[in-house]
Design an enzyme around this catalytic site. Structure first.
Site, PDB file in Angstrom:
ATOM      1  N   SER A   1      71.773  16.122  22.542  1.00  0.00           N
ATOM      2  CA  SER A   1      72.086  15.606  20.817  1.00  0.00           C
ATOM      3  C   SER A   1      70.819  15.379  20.265  1.00  0.00           C
ATOM      4  O   SER A   1      69.675  15.461  20.782  1.00  0.00           O
ATOM      5  CB  SER A   1      72.838  14.404  21.037  1.00  0.00           C
ATOM      6  N   GLY A   2      70.753  15.358  18.917  1.00  0.00           N
ATOM      7  CA  GLY A   2      69.694  15.152  18.050  1.00  0.00           C
ATOM      8  C   GLY A   2      69.401  16.432  17.284  1.00  0.00           C
ATOM      9  O   GLY A   2      68.320  16.499  16.566  1.00  0.00           O
TER      10      GLY A   2
ATOM     11  N   ASP B   1      68.370  22.277  30.750  1.00  0.00           N
ATOM     12  CA  ASP B   1      69.302  23.127  30.105  1.00  0.00           C
ATOM     13  C   ASP B   1      69.649  24.399  30.990  1.00  0.00           C
ATOM     14  O   ASP B   1      70.706  24.577  31.306  1.00  0.00           O
ATOM     15  CB  ASP B   1      69.276  23.593  28.765  1.00  0.00           C
TER      16      ASP B   1
ATOM     17  N   HIS C   1      61.643  18.555  20.495  1.00  0.00           N
ATOM     18  CA  HIS C   1      61.936  17.076  21.297  1.00  0.00           C
ATOM     19  C   HIS C   1      60.652  16.389  21.081  1.00  0.00           C
ATOM     20  O   HIS C   1      60.276  15.384  21.968  1.00  0.00           O
ATOM     21  CB  HIS C   1      62.074  17.293  22.665  1.00  0.00           C
TER      22      HIS C   1
ATOM     23  N   ASP D   1      56.382  11.978  40.149  1.00  0.00           N
ATOM     24  CA  ASP D   1      56.701  10.363  39.787  1.00  0.00           C
ATOM     25  C   ASP D   1      57.444   9.568  40.721  1.00  0.00           C
ATOM     26  O   ASP D   1      57.938   8.443  40.285  1.00  0.00           O
ATOM     27  CB  ASP D   1      57.789  10.736  38.587  1.00  0.00           C
TER      28      ASP D   1
ATOM     29  N   CYS E   1      61.081  11.869  44.474  1.00  0.00           N
ATOM     30  CA  CYS E   1      61.610  13.071  45.294  1.00  0.00           C
ATOM     31  C   CYS E   1      62.367  12.335  46.690  1.00  0.00           C
ATOM     32  O   CYS E   1      63.475  12.886  47.050  1.00  0.00           O
ATOM     33  CB  CYS E   1      60.554  13.956  45.679  1.00  0.00           C
TER      34      CYS E   1
ATOM     35  N   THR F   1      65.610  17.455  38.837  1.00  0.00           N
ATOM     36  CA  THR F   1      65.478  19.082  38.964  1.00  0.00           C
ATOM     37  C   THR F   1      65.801  19.417  40.388  1.00  0.00           C
ATOM     38  O   THR F   1      66.602  20.320  40.742  1.00  0.00           O
ATOM     39  CB  THR F   1      64.012  19.275  38.847  1.00  0.00           C
TER      40      THR F   1
ATOM     41  N   ASP G   1      53.377  19.992  48.833  1.00  0.00           N
ATOM     42  CA  ASP G   1      54.469  19.559  47.886  1.00  0.00           C
ATOM     43  C   ASP G   1      55.415  18.997  48.375  1.00  0.00           C
ATOM     44  O   ASP G   1      56.086  19.206  49.442  1.00  0.00           O
ATOM     45  CB  ASP G   1      54.853  20.918  47.329  1.00  0.00           C
TER      46      ASP G   1
END
Length: 590
Positions: free
Chosen positions: A58-59, A114, A227, A417, A420, A462, A572
């Site tokens: 939204s926005g 998205d 954004h 972050d 995970c 993700t 990773d």
């Protein structure tokens, strides 16, 4: 940046704004729980058509809810402000809120959330037997190839031209393949760029939380995303200077970093000048005039259609964007050219078209049926497995992931972050609980289906989307191989299904081996299993692939933005977690 708002609760704001769409257009209904605006079913018999759906955070109003209406979108799915809707919201839209008999076309902008969440829903719908295609629009030239990399161009206001043309073609009764190809043709002939004098403030956040360095007086950011994403440069420019720079980024064939579309002199084009939300209509008129004059003078381009207004905003963004569409032959005959489809009538209020008196007088109260609580219409398969062995093998894999959580979390704290490992552990624990509660089944597709449902509801972010897309595609890969009578599912069937899953995943993420992602473990596993049929050597290949990410520079994900030292010494996190899962899977056969 203005932090003043009439409505400061973002949840209430989105809910009431969506409901308002049904007040201004009586042909629309709202699935409030899933933040989906959709066209009401017709009260009179009508020929089914392809349903075009879209959505996003939204926005950006009137995108996308106010583009729902006859002749444009069949439905739009909304997320919270500037955040993608969930895959489950989209799946319910496809399965419950639109006609799907003739197929569904999904149009989304090129943003990771998205693409992944809409993509997951597309794969789930395809696995359930609904024909769905997806077009991802990336029209923004504000960030060039060097910075965009594998992610590619962002989607901005030019997306509405794709939606309008696809929606009009669907309304004329064209088939799914025709609508899909036309949408791709439009998307491939679009360039856009935006500019703004200020960042925007999201209702409900403090100014400090916004975390944006506002622009100085008289300074403009060229290429700013919708954004608040940064653009390519900041300058103190007058409007004529700014427009000159923007058009050069869009049209200069010698700019190798941004030359995405060639528009020779004399080519027919459509110009869209879009208000990002905070520019007055008076000032927007002056901007349109400047753009049209410079196009003619400097580029010998005289658009055959000029659209100006508020189509895709960034809340109350004090800026505008320019989009150019090069008209191409659709090859579909009379009444189906790009221009004719763009000119076709629509009742979508966001397209500034009046709703017909017949629609107002009908005063329809019809809605589509509510969900019955069952999120899937599962169809059994004839592929059989040993349920005891299957549970043992999966349990071994999940316990391995849970045990690896401290290492995965440590690695992700260094390069990301830090969530995970917790996310993988949460998903693994939820699946273990399901295995204890679920009724035993020897149907391989149903066994996998039960796992998918848990992954979709317990894993977010993700990695959760990637696992869910892959597993849904795996279920589809099994189903298409299901024989006419019951037969065991063997390693060849699993291998073939895994290969098709990898192909499906490639549609929604640009990640490939060497990009320092979980793909570095997944590709070797699938490839080795297809060649050897041996689960242990395949898991070892995955483990080697994960270890190989140490010292590898990332091309995707948050690791791209991590500065300093430390990442070179760890693998990773996603690749390591997947490798541990696959090692545990192989050990379960002992």
């Amino acid at each position: 940046m203005s932090a003043a708002h009439f409505l400061t609760d973002p949840t209430h704001l989105v809910a009431t704004a969506l409901h308002a769409c049904t007040l201004t257009n009586p042909s629309l209904a709202l699935d409030a729980a899933n933040k989906t605006v959709y066209r009401r079913p017709s009260s009179t018999p009508s020929t089914p058509t392809v349903s075009v759906i879209s959505g996003g955070g939204s926005g950006h109003e009137p995108s996308f809810a106010s583009f729902v209406g006859r002749g444009l979108l069949a439905a739009a799915v909304a997320g919270t402000i500037f955040a993608s809707p969930s895959a489950e919201q989209v799946r319910r839209c496809i399965s419950r809120r639109v006609e799907s008999e003739q197929g569904v076309l999904v149009v989304v902008m090129n943003y990771t959330g998205d693409v992944l969440n809409f993509g997951m829903a597309v794969e789930k719908a395809n696995a359930a037997g609904v024909r769905v295609e997806m077009v991802v629009v990336g029209d923004d030239v504000g960030v060039g190839r060097k910075v965009g990399g594998k992610v590619g161009r962002r989607g901005i206001a030019g997306t509405v031209l794709v939606q309008k043309i696809a929606g009009a073609l669907a309304a004329q009764g064209a088939g799914l393949e025709e609508v899909y190809q036309a949408a791709k043709l439009v998307a491939g002939n679009l360039v856009s760029i935006g500019a703004s004098l200020s960042h925007v403030h999201v209702p409900g956040r403090s100014v400090a939380e916004a975390g944006e360095e506002d622009l100085k007086e008289g300074e403009v950011e060229i290429g700013m995303g919708i954004h608040n994403e940064p653009g390519s440069e900041r300058r103190a420019e007058t409007l004529p200077e700014l427009v000159k720079t923007m058009l050069a980024h869009m049209l200069d064939a010698e700019d190798e970093d941004r030359s995405f579309l060639q528009i020779p002199e004399g080519e027919e084009t459509v110009l869209l000048v879009n208000n990002l939300g905070g520019v007055s209509p008076l000032e927007l008129g002056g901007i349109v005039n400047e753009v049209v004059e410079q196009l003619a003078k400097d580029w010998k381009i005289r658009p055959v259609r000029i659209l100006s207004g508020t189509y895709m905003t960034s809340l109350n963004g004090l800026g505008f964007s320019i989009s150019l569409l090069k008209i191409r032959d659709t090859g579909l005959g009379n009444g189906k050219s790009m221009l004719e489809l763009l000119d076709a009538p629509t009742e979508a209020t966001g397209w500034s078209a009046a709703v017909s008196p017949e629609t107002w007088n009908a005063n329809s109260t019809a809605t589509r049926g509510e969900d019955d609580g069952d999120s899937d219409d599962f169809q059994p398969s004839n592929l059989r497995l040993d349920p005891v062995l299957a549970k043992k093998v999966v349990t071994s894999a999940l316990e391995k992931v849970i045990a690896a959580e401290p290492d995965v979390t440590n690695y992700d704290t260094i390069v990301g972050d830090g969530d995970c490992g917790i996310g993988l552990k949460r998903g693994a624990e939820a699946i273990l609980k399901m295995l204890e509660r679920a009724k035993k089944t020897d149907d391989a597709a149903l066994f996998l289906h039960n796992i998918i449902q848990v992954v979709e509801t317990s894993m977010d972010g993700t990695s959760g989307a990637i696992y869910a897309i892959f597993l849904n595609a795996l279920a589809h890969g099994l189903r298409v191989q299901s024989p006419s009578s019951p037969a065991p599912v063997d390693v060849q069937i699993w291998s073939k299904a895994l290969e098709s899953s990898l192909e499906a995943l490639n549609k929604y993420t640009p990640a490939r081996p060497g990009d320092r992602t979980l793909i570095d473990a997944l590709y070797p596993f699938v490839g080795t299993l297809s060649k050897t049929g041996d689960i242990k050597s395949s898991a070892q290949a995955a483990e080697a692939g994960a270890k190989g990410t140490r010292g590898m520079r990332a091309s995707l994900g948050r690791t791209v933005y991590v500065g300093g030292e430390g990442w070179q010494g760890v693998p990773d996190p996603g690749a390591h977690g997947l490798a541990e899962l696959l090692i545990g899977l192989s050990e379960g056969f002992d």
